[in-house]
Design a protein around this motif. Structure first.
Motif, PDB file in Angstrom:
ATOM      1  N   ARG A  28      10.545  -0.284  -6.656  1.00 12.77           N
ATOM      2  CA  ARG A  28      10.420  -0.189  -8.119  1.00 12.77           C
ATOM      3  C   ARG A  28      11.714   0.269  -8.776  1.00 12.77           C
ATOM      4  NH1 ARG A  28       4.135   1.122  -9.709  1.00 12.77           N
ATOM      5  NH2 ARG A  28       3.346  -0.737  -8.657  1.00 12.77           N
ATOM      6  N   SER A  29      12.462   1.137  -8.119  1.00 12.96           N
ATOM      7  CA  SER A  29      13.737   1.538  -8.719  1.00 12.96           C
ATOM      8  C   SER A  29      14.756   0.411  -8.633  1.00 12.96           C
ATOM      9  CB  SER A  29      14.276   2.808  -8.052  1.00 12.96           C
ATOM     10  OG  SER A  29      14.384   2.650  -6.655  1.00 12.96           O
ATOM     11  N   ALA A  30      14.715  -0.379  -7.570  1.00  6.40           N
ATOM     12  CA  ALA A  30      15.606  -1.541  -7.481  1.00  6.40           C
ATOM     13  C   ALA A  30      15.293  -2.530  -8.596  1.00  6.40           C
ATOM     14  CB  ALA A  30      15.465  -2.215  -6.120  1.00  6.40           C
ATOM     15  N   LEU A  31      14.030  -2.814  -8.804  1.00  8.55           N
ATOM     16  CA  LEU A  31      13.639  -3.742  -9.875  1.00  8.55           C
ATOM     17  C   LEU A  31      14.030  -3.192 -11.246  1.00  8.55           C
ATOM     18  CD1 LEU A  31      10.136  -4.886  -8.551  1.00  8.55           C
ATOM     19  CD2 LEU A  31      12.326  -6.101  -8.397  1.00  8.55           C
ATOM     20  N   ILE A  35      17.679  -5.433  -9.422  1.00 10.20           N
ATOM     21  CA  ILE A  35      18.098  -5.766  -8.057  1.00 10.20           C
ATOM     22  C   ILE A  35      16.889  -6.303  -7.303  1.00 10.20           C
ATOM     23  CG2 ILE A  35      19.025  -4.865  -5.879  1.00 10.20           C
ATOM     24  CD1 ILE A  35      20.333  -2.609  -7.541  1.00 10.20           C
ATOM     25  N   GLU A  36      17.062  -7.389  -6.577  1.00 15.57           N
ATOM     26  CA  GLU A  36      15.982  -7.932  -5.770  1.00 15.57           C
ATOM     27  C   GLU A  36      15.790  -7.091  -4.504  1.00 15.57           C
ATOM     28  OE1 GLU A  36      16.958 -11.980  -4.891  1.00 15.57           O
ATOM     29  OE2 GLU A  36      16.273 -12.718  -6.843  1.00 15.57           O
ATOM     30  N   VAL A  37      14.578  -7.158  -3.960  1.00 17.85           N
ATOM     31  CA  VAL A  37      14.292  -6.451  -2.710  1.00 17.85           C
ATOM     32  C   VAL A  37      13.651  -7.426  -1.728  1.00 17.85           C
ATOM     33  CG1 VAL A  37      13.081  -4.542  -1.593  1.00 17.85           C
ATOM     34  CG2 VAL A  37      13.928  -4.276  -3.938  1.00 17.85           C
ATOM     35  N   THR A  38      14.169  -7.432  -0.513  1.00 17.93           N
ATOM     36  CA  THR A  38      13.596  -8.233   0.562  1.00 17.93           C
ATOM     37  C   THR A  38      13.032  -7.294   1.626  1.00 17.93           C
ATOM     38  OG1 THR A  38      15.170 -10.039   0.200  1.00 17.93           O
ATOM     39  CG2 THR A  38      14.060  -9.954   2.352  1.00 17.93           C
ATOM     40  N   MET A  55       9.903  -8.984  -2.138  1.00 12.68           N
ATOM     41  CA  MET A  55       8.978  -7.965  -2.618  1.00 12.68           C
ATOM     42  C   MET A  55       9.075  -7.862  -4.135  1.00 12.68           C
ATOM     43  SD  MET A  55       9.345  -4.954   0.275  1.00 12.68           S
ATOM     44  CE  MET A  55       7.711  -4.275  -0.087  1.00 12.68           C
ATOM     45  N   ASN A  56       7.956  -7.499  -4.744  1.00 15.39           N
ATOM     46  CA  ASN A  56       7.911  -7.299  -6.194  1.00 15.39           C
ATOM     47  C   ASN A  56       7.041  -6.094  -6.505  1.00 15.39           C
ATOM     48  OD1 ASN A  56       5.204  -8.203  -5.975  1.00 15.39           O
ATOM     49  ND2 ASN A  56       5.855 -10.321  -6.267  1.00 15.39           N
ATOM     50  N   ARG A  57       6.792  -5.873  -7.775  1.00 10.21           N
ATOM     51  CA  ARG A  57       5.989  -4.709  -8.162  1.00 10.21           C
ATOM     52  C   ARG A  57       4.612  -4.725  -7.516  1.00 10.21           C
ATOM     53  NH1 ARG A  57       9.286  -5.759 -12.379  1.00 10.21           N
ATOM     54  NH2 ARG A  57      10.281  -3.984 -13.410  1.00 10.21           N
ATOM     55  N   LYS A  58       4.023  -5.900  -7.433  1.00 16.59           N
ATOM     56  CA  LYS A  58       2.688  -6.017  -6.862  1.00 16.59           C
ATOM     57  C   LYS A  58       2.688  -5.715  -5.368  1.00 16.59           C
ATOM     58  CE  LYS A  58      -1.329  -9.089  -6.859  1.00 16.59           C
ATOM     59  NZ  LYS A  58      -1.857 -10.420  -7.241  1.00 16.59           N
ATOM     60  N   SER A  59       3.796  -5.971  -4.710  1.00 10.82           N
ATOM     61  CA  SER A  59       3.898  -5.720  -3.269  1.00 10.82           C
ATOM     62  C   SER A  59       3.661  -4.256  -2.922  1.00 10.82           C
ATOM     63  CB  SER A  59       5.278  -6.121  -2.749  1.00 10.82           C
ATOM     64  OG  SER A  59       5.571  -7.465  -3.015  1.00 10.82           O
ATOM     65  N   ARG A 272      11.584  10.773  -4.591  1.00 14.50           N
ATOM     66  CA  ARG A 272      12.915  11.230  -5.023  1.00 14.50           C
ATOM     67  C   ARG A 272      14.025  10.542  -4.238  1.00 14.50           C
ATOM     68  NH1 ARG A 272      13.962  17.498  -5.374  1.00 14.50           N
ATOM     69  NH2 ARG A 272      15.832  16.655  -6.357  1.00 14.50           N
ATOM     70  N   VAL A 273      13.906  10.545  -2.908  1.00 15.28           N
ATOM     71  CA  VAL A 273      14.987   9.963  -2.108  1.00 15.28           C
ATOM     72  C   VAL A 273      14.984   8.439  -2.199  1.00 15.28           C
ATOM     73  CG1 VAL A 273      15.169  11.930  -0.558  1.00 15.28           C
ATOM     74  CG2 VAL A 273      13.615  10.047   0.038  1.00 15.28           C
ATOM     75  N   GLY A 274      13.810   7.835  -2.469  1.00 16.55           N
ATOM     76  CA  GLY A 274      13.749   6.386  -2.642  1.00 16.55           C
ATOM     77  C   GLY A 274      14.536   5.927  -3.854  1.00 16.55           C
ATOM     78  N   VAL A 275      14.345   6.615  -4.960  1.00 13.74           N
ATOM     79  CA  VAL A 275      15.119   6.299  -6.170  1.00 13.74           C
ATOM     80  C   VAL A 275      16.599   6.589  -5.942  1.00 13.74           C
ATOM     81  CG1 VAL A 275      15.508   6.921  -8.585  1.00 13.74           C
ATOM     82  CG2 VAL A 275      13.158   6.687  -7.721  1.00 13.74           C
ATOM     83  N   ALA A 276      16.881   7.720  -5.309  1.00 10.27           N
ATOM     84  CA  ALA A 276      18.275   8.110  -5.073  1.00 10.27           C
ATOM     85  C   ALA A 276      18.989   7.119  -4.162  1.00 10.27           C
ATOM     86  CB  ALA A 276      18.327   9.511  -4.469  1.00 10.27           C
ATOM     87  N   ALA A 277      18.258   6.498  -3.235  1.00 17.29           N
ATOM     88  CA  ALA A 277      18.875   5.526  -2.321  1.00 17.29           C
ATOM     89  C   ALA A 277      19.418   4.327  -3.079  1.00 17.29           C
ATOM     90  CB  ALA A 277      17.857   5.078  -1.274  1.00 17.29           C
ATOM     91  N   VAL A 278      18.630   3.808  -4.003  1.00 13.95           N
ATOM     92  CA  VAL A 278      19.071   2.654  -4.800  1.00 13.95           C
ATOM     93  C   VAL A 278      20.268   3.041  -5.663  1.00 13.95           C
ATOM     94  CG1 VAL A 278      18.399   1.021  -6.608  1.00 13.95           C
ATOM     95  CG2 VAL A 278      16.767   1.621  -4.792  1.00 13.95           C
TER      96      VAL A 278
END
Length: 325
Positions: A28-31, A35-38, A55-59, A272-278
């Protein structure tokens, strides 16, 4: 600002509660940043086999509360070879992936470190392991859930221990690290804790049983699977041989420690770390693990984050000794 267009996301090694919350946060932070996510299924095996999907929001809907990992996880011998890693890189290029987020522990980051040095692709990692044995973060994703699972189980074991005046040896996970055993032993009021880092654990337990109070209705001993005595059954054998008057039982908690809904702490940490990673990839970070130290996001090179010998605080061991009187 680095131009990242497509992030490859994977989980690897042992599963840990909160991995799905981290997956959700990365996607979700990539979107959010266009940014696309695979998604890469089964970690490095999926890279080698080209098992990937958009992957998308629904994923990632309705997964924040789920244990395990929707991306699956597996070991991959092929990735340990230069030929396997070359095949993995070629598959990433076929899918237009120009950055990676790895969620896992020691083995995951070892592979990421080698891969990141061999090929020009930025990689950041999220600490997903119940053992809490990575440098560069106060806690790892899954640790809080695992220790709460252990405490809940030991509380139930104590009920039957008190009913039958028994001594229970409870084995928890921790082949190389005793951090699960140490915290859960204190929280569950254990008589003694045996961990890999303390080579005098068995001697201390025998001394406690020999010279401690005789009027206790139950006794709980917590042992990490990598303890100095050789495992819970060996501890039970030694205790029974030395103190035959104790009604000694062994309980191995096993893989229940990996499962279950992640706690609030693990969900927040993963988010927190998921958002920070992007954001770290966008800022040009690579070959680093994203963690939280003193409630602040931290960045640790993979070679420093990968498992080191942890010094166990003597204060924790002293607490066990004092409170077991």
């Amino acid at each position: 600002m680095t131009q990242i267009k497509n992030i490859g996301l994977y989980t690897s090694g042992g599963d840990a509660p909160g991995m799905n919350a981290a997956i959700r946060a990365v996607v979700r932070s990539a979107l959010y940043y266009d940014i696309e996510v695979t998604g890469i299924l089964r970690g490095y095996e999926g890279m080698v086999r080209n098992d990937m999907f958009k992957m998308n929001r629904k994923s990632v809907s309705n997964i924040v509360q789920r244990g395990g990992t929707i991306l699956k996880t597996a070991r991959c011998d092929a990735f340990r070879t230069p030929e396997g890693r070359k095949l993995a890189y070629d598959n990433l290029k076929k899918n237009n992936i120009d950055a990676l987020v790895a969620i896992g522990g020691d083995g995951t980051f070892t592979g990421a470190k080698i891969f990141g040095h061999e090929y020009d692709i930025p990689i950041v990692g999220l600490p997903g392991t119940i053992d809490n044995d990575l440098m560069g973060t106060d806690f790892t994703i899954g640790y809080d859930t695992a220790i709460n699972t252990v405490v809940n189980a030991v509380d139930k074991i104590r009920d039957t221990a008190e009913s039958h005046d028994r001594l229970f040896i409870v084995e928890v996970m921790g082949r190389d690290s005793g951090l699960i055993a140490l915290r859960t032993g204190i929280a569950a009021g254990a008589e003694a804790i045996l961990i890999p880092e303390n080579k005098n654990g068995m001697a201390g337990l025998l001394d406690r049983l020999e010279n401690g109070r005789k009027d206790k209705t139950s006794r709980i001993v917590i042992a990490a699977e990598g303890d100095d005595a050789g495992g819970a059954f060996e501890i039970g054998r030694i205790v029974t041989e030395r103190f035959p008057h104790y009604d000694t039982r062994v309980s191995i908690l096993g893989h229940i420690q990996r499962g279950g809904k992640p706690t609030c702490m693990d969900r927040v940490l993963a988010s927190r770390v998921g958002v920070a990673a992007v954001e770290a990839l966008r800022d040009g970070h690579r070959n680093e693990m994203i963690g939280v130290i003193h409630n602040e996001i931290s960045y640790t090179p993979f070679e420093h984050a990968i498992k080191h010998d942890h010094e166990i605080s003597n204060n924790f061991l002293k607490i066990v000794e004092i409170l077991s009187l």
